[in-house]
Design a protein around this motif. Structure first.
Motif: not given
Length: 76
Positions: A5-13, A37-41, A29-34
């Protein structure tokens, strides 16, 4: 074989896509997606798979579909 199992913290936009390995705690994890609709996930799954060197289909979201705190299971 135990499950991994891997725990992550996602920062959208974020300004760019990036995986940050902290000294302790969950991966960031930093992602440019908003987050709509699950796009950041989905973007986080793709970026994490690239970081781990596996296919995104081998990562299963266990917890956190609508949260920044997520847990992925690596399928063997």
């Amino acid at each position: 074989m135990g499950e991994r199992l891997i725990n992550v913290r996602v920062q959208p936009r974020a300004s760019r896509n990036k995986v940050d390995t902290p000294r302790e705690g969950a991966l960031r994890i930093y992602v440019t997606a908003p987050p709509e609709g699950g796009r950041a996930t989905d973007a986080a799954r793709t970026l994490l798979a690239k970081h781990l060197g596996c296919a995104p289909s081998r990562l299963e979201l266990v917890r956190g579909a609508t949260s920044r705190e997520k847990t992925f299971r690596v399928l063997e």
